[in-house]
Design an enzyme around this catalytic site. Structure first.
Site, PDB file in Angstrom:
ATOM      1  N   ASP A  64       0.867  -1.190   0.000  1.00  0.00           N
ATOM      2  CA  ASP A  64       0.000   0.000   0.000  1.00  0.00           C
ATOM      3  C   ASP A  64       0.892   1.225   0.000  1.00  0.00           C
ATOM      4  O   ASP A  64       2.119   1.126   0.130  1.00  0.00           O
ATOM      5  CB  ASP A  64      -0.960  -0.007   1.206  1.00  0.00           C
ATOM      6  CG  ASP A  64      -2.280   0.718   0.889  1.00  0.00           C
ATOM      7  OD1 ASP A  64      -2.221   1.888   0.458  1.00  0.00           O
ATOM      8  OD2 ASP A  64      -3.355   0.123   1.076  1.00  0.00           O
ATOM      9  N   TYR A 191     -13.859   6.147 -13.776  1.00  0.00           N
ATOM     10  CA  TYR A 191     -13.856   4.940 -12.943  1.00  0.00           C
ATOM     11  C   TYR A 191     -14.323   3.727 -13.760  1.00  0.00           C
ATOM     12  O   TYR A 191     -13.688   2.669 -13.749  1.00  0.00           O
ATOM     13  CB  TYR A 191     -14.759   5.179 -11.734  1.00  0.00           C
ATOM     14  CG  TYR A 191     -14.746   4.066 -10.712  1.00  0.00           C
ATOM     15  CD1 TYR A 191     -13.623   3.836  -9.917  1.00  0.00           C
ATOM     16  CD2 TYR A 191     -15.853   3.250 -10.545  1.00  0.00           C
ATOM     17  CE1 TYR A 191     -13.615   2.816  -8.983  1.00  0.00           C
ATOM     18  CE2 TYR A 191     -15.854   2.230  -9.598  1.00  0.00           C
ATOM     19  CZ  TYR A 191     -14.726   2.018  -8.820  1.00  0.00           C
ATOM     20  OH  TYR A 191     -14.716   1.000  -7.890  1.00  0.00           O
TER      21      TYR A 191
HETATM   22  N1  LIG Z   1     -16.078  -0.669  -1.697  1.00  0.00           N
HETATM   23  C1  LIG Z   1     -16.846  -0.938  -2.731  1.00  0.00           C
HETATM   24  O1  LIG Z   1     -18.070  -0.901  -2.629  1.00  0.00           O
HETATM   25  C2  LIG Z   1     -16.228  -1.323  -4.051  1.00  0.00           C
HETATM   26  C3  LIG Z   1     -17.085  -1.720  -5.076  1.00  0.00           C
HETATM   27  C4  LIG Z   1     -16.541  -2.091  -6.312  1.00  0.00           C
HETATM   28  C5  LIG Z   1     -15.173  -2.071  -6.496  1.00  0.00           C
HETATM   29  N2  LIG Z   1     -14.357  -1.678  -5.483  1.00  0.00           N
HETATM   30  C6  LIG Z   1     -12.921  -1.675  -5.761  1.00  0.00           C
HETATM   31  O2  LIG Z   1     -12.269  -2.462  -4.793  1.00  0.00           O
HETATM   32  C7  LIG Z   1     -10.949  -1.962  -4.570  1.00  0.00           C
HETATM   33  C8  LIG Z   1     -10.773  -1.701  -3.079  1.00  0.00           C
HETATM   34  O3  LIG Z   1     -11.732  -0.748  -2.690  1.00  0.00           O
HETATM   35  P1  LIG Z   1     -11.984  -0.373  -1.168  1.00  0.00           P
HETATM   36  O4  LIG Z   1     -13.420  -0.026  -1.050  1.00  0.00           O
HETATM   37  O5  LIG Z   1     -11.394  -1.408  -0.297  1.00  0.00           O
HETATM   38  O6  LIG Z   1     -11.158   1.021  -1.095  1.00  0.00           O
HETATM   39  P2  LIG Z   1     -10.253   1.637   0.067  1.00  0.00           P
HETATM   40  O7  LIG Z   1     -10.137   3.069  -0.279  1.00  0.00           O
HETATM   41  O8  LIG Z   1     -10.776   1.241   1.410  1.00  0.00           O
HETATM   42  O9  LIG Z   1      -8.835   0.914  -0.156  1.00  0.00           O
HETATM   43  C9  LIG Z   1      -8.048   1.173  -1.274  1.00  0.00           C
HETATM   44  C10 LIG Z   1      -6.587   1.088  -0.882  1.00  0.00           C
HETATM   45  O10 LIG Z   1      -5.801   1.274  -2.058  1.00  0.00           O
HETATM   46  C11 LIG Z   1      -4.688   2.065  -1.684  1.00  0.00           C
HETATM   47  N3  LIG Z   1      -4.153   2.751  -2.880  1.00  0.00           N
HETATM   48  C12 LIG Z   1      -4.725   3.758  -3.580  1.00  0.00           C
HETATM   49  N4  LIG Z   1      -3.914   4.141  -4.566  1.00  0.00           N
HETATM   50  C13 LIG Z   1      -2.807   3.371  -4.495  1.00  0.00           C
HETATM   51  C14 LIG Z   1      -1.611   3.293  -5.247  1.00  0.00           C
HETATM   52  N5  LIG Z   1      -1.372   4.115  -6.283  1.00  0.00           N
HETATM   53  N6  LIG Z   1      -0.681   2.368  -4.893  1.00  0.00           N
HETATM   54  C15 LIG Z   1      -0.891   1.546  -3.846  1.00  0.00           C
HETATM   55  N7  LIG Z   1      -2.003   1.564  -3.096  1.00  0.00           N
HETATM   56  C16 LIG Z   1      -2.950   2.485  -3.421  1.00  0.00           C
HETATM   57  C17 LIG Z   1      -5.224   3.052  -0.658  1.00  0.00           C
HETATM   58  O11 LIG Z   1      -4.173   3.599   0.121  1.00  0.00           O
HETATM   59  C18 LIG Z   1      -6.170   2.175   0.136  1.00  0.00           C
HETATM   60  O12 LIG Z   1      -5.524   1.577   1.253  1.00  0.00           O
HETATM   61  C19 LIG Z   1     -10.822  -0.695  -5.433  1.00  0.00           C
HETATM   62  O13 LIG Z   1     -10.194  -1.043  -6.643  1.00  0.00           O
HETATM   63  C20 LIG Z   1     -12.266  -0.300  -5.691  1.00  0.00           C
HETATM   64  O14 LIG Z   1     -12.410   0.406  -6.886  1.00  0.00           O
HETATM   65  C21 LIG Z   1     -14.849  -1.298  -4.262  1.00  0.00           C
END
Ligand SMILES: NC(=O)c1ccc[n+]([C@@H]2O[C@H](COP(=O)([O-])OP(=O)(O)OC[C@H]3O[C@@H](n4cnc5c(N)ncnc54)[C@H](O)[C@@H]3O)[C@@H](O)[C@H]2O)c1
Length: 284
Positions: A64, A191
């Site tokens: 991360d 997105y």
């Molecule tokens: N939460 C939802 O409902 C949902 C739904 C569909 C898809 N997603 C996808 O699931 C994945 C995780 O989402 P989440 O809800 O856990 O988000 P989150 O924001 O809780 O976690 C994302 C993590 O990615 C890290 N990150 C961001 N940019 C980065 C980079 N350049 N290099 C390394 N780390 C980086 C952040 O620091 C964070 O810890 C994402 O790709 C998101 O698009 C989430």
């Protein structure tokens, strides 16, 4: 044939014979000391995956951003977890994370791409006469799509060094798209494009890596209760949950992590995008 008793007290045949072959030969139980790299592992879906894998007996490199709480979390999880401060868009950073996996745990079996960012901006907002900034579009594509590809290509090189199992299997890459890849909403141009790109590259990468025995699978989550949504008012969270046909609630990150484990353990799933959304279809 061996039999065990499952949680419901039923007798379960753990050496089921399918077409004359013992099914358990091909399965890859996570508890057998698997080594994983999880990007975005400090929060949300990535964090739940790191926690589940460590709890199941795997060893995990948590990747991360340096500014994330990943270091603290890895410390709390103990010696089977190591933190790699890295940006997924940097070849150098990801290379260093993979070197850490090799140095600390000797190999790499599973990569889970969870790092991602989202924005909500209209292509052109006529009321404000404001066009979508090109830099914002490019940033989202760069982190979500290019970052996923960067981690995948470099992971494949390390996985290819694994000794194949009896099935010829060397490893698995799990990507995270979104239902927005299929039903992007207003403001989700960047997105949805980034997640659609992940969906689109799943099959060709699976085909590229098939001769090496490396599988590629993408999960497309619906609405999950992560810090991404935690900032919303309770009323809005409830409303969002009610849009899900069944179960009518936000998904738990642990349910995402459970699917990652199932994919790791079932070698027949490959080149596929799996929706994890309670039958949700997003409205415009
Ligand atoms: N939460 C939802 O409902 C949902 C739904 C569909 C898809 N997603 C996808 O699931 C994945 C995780 O989402 P989440 O809800 O856990 O988000 P989150 O924001 O809780 O976690 C994302 C993590 O990615 C890290 N990150 C961001 N940019 C980065 C980079 N350049 N290099 C390394 N780390 C980086 C952040 O620091 C964070 O810890 C994402 O790709 C998101 O698009 C989430």
């Amino acid at each position: 044939m061996a039999a065990e008793v499952d949680g419901a007290g039923r007798d379960v045949d753990v050496h089921q014979v399918v077409d004359g072959a013992a099914l358990d030969v091909a399965l890859h139980p996570v508890r057998q000391g698997l080594v994983a790299l999880v990007t975005g592992g400090a929060s949300g879906l990535g964090r739940a995956t790191v926690e589940r894998l460590v709890e199941q007996g795997a060893r995990v490199v948590l990747l991360d951003l340096p500014t994330s709480p990943g270091g603290q979390l890895a410390k709390e999880l103990g010696e089977r977890c190591a933190f790699a401060p890295a940006d997924v868009t940097s070849a150098e950073d990801v290379g260093a994370a993979l070197t850490l996996a090799q140095k600390e745990f000797g190999r790499l079996d599973l990569t889970v791409n969870c790092a991602g960012v989202g924005i909500a901006v209209k292509t052109y907002n006529s009321k404000k006469d404001k066009v979508h900034e090109l830099e914002d579009f490019q940033r989202v594509i760069n982190v979500n799509l290019v970052g996923t590809f960067n981690v995948t290509r470099l992971s494949a090189r390390l996985m290819s060094q694994n000794k194949p199992d009896a099935d010829g299997h060397r490893g698995l890459v799990v990507n995270t798209a979104s239902v927005a890849a299929f039903e992007g909403q207003v403001g989700q141009a960047a997105y949805s494009a980034s997640k659609g790109g992940i969906v689109g590259m799943t099959l060709p990468i699976a085909r590229d890596l098939a001769p090496l025995g490396i599988r590629v699978v993408t999960i497309a989550p619906g609405l999950f209760s992560t810090p991404l949504l935690a900032g919303l008012p309770e009323k809005v969270r409830n409303f969002l949950g009610q849009q899900v046909p069944f179960p009518s609630r936000l998904g738990h990150p642990a349910e995402y992590a459970h699917l990652v484990q199932a994919l790791a353990e079932n070698p027949m799933v490959n080149g596929e995008v799996v929706r994890l959304d309670g039958a949700l279809r997003m409205q415009p």
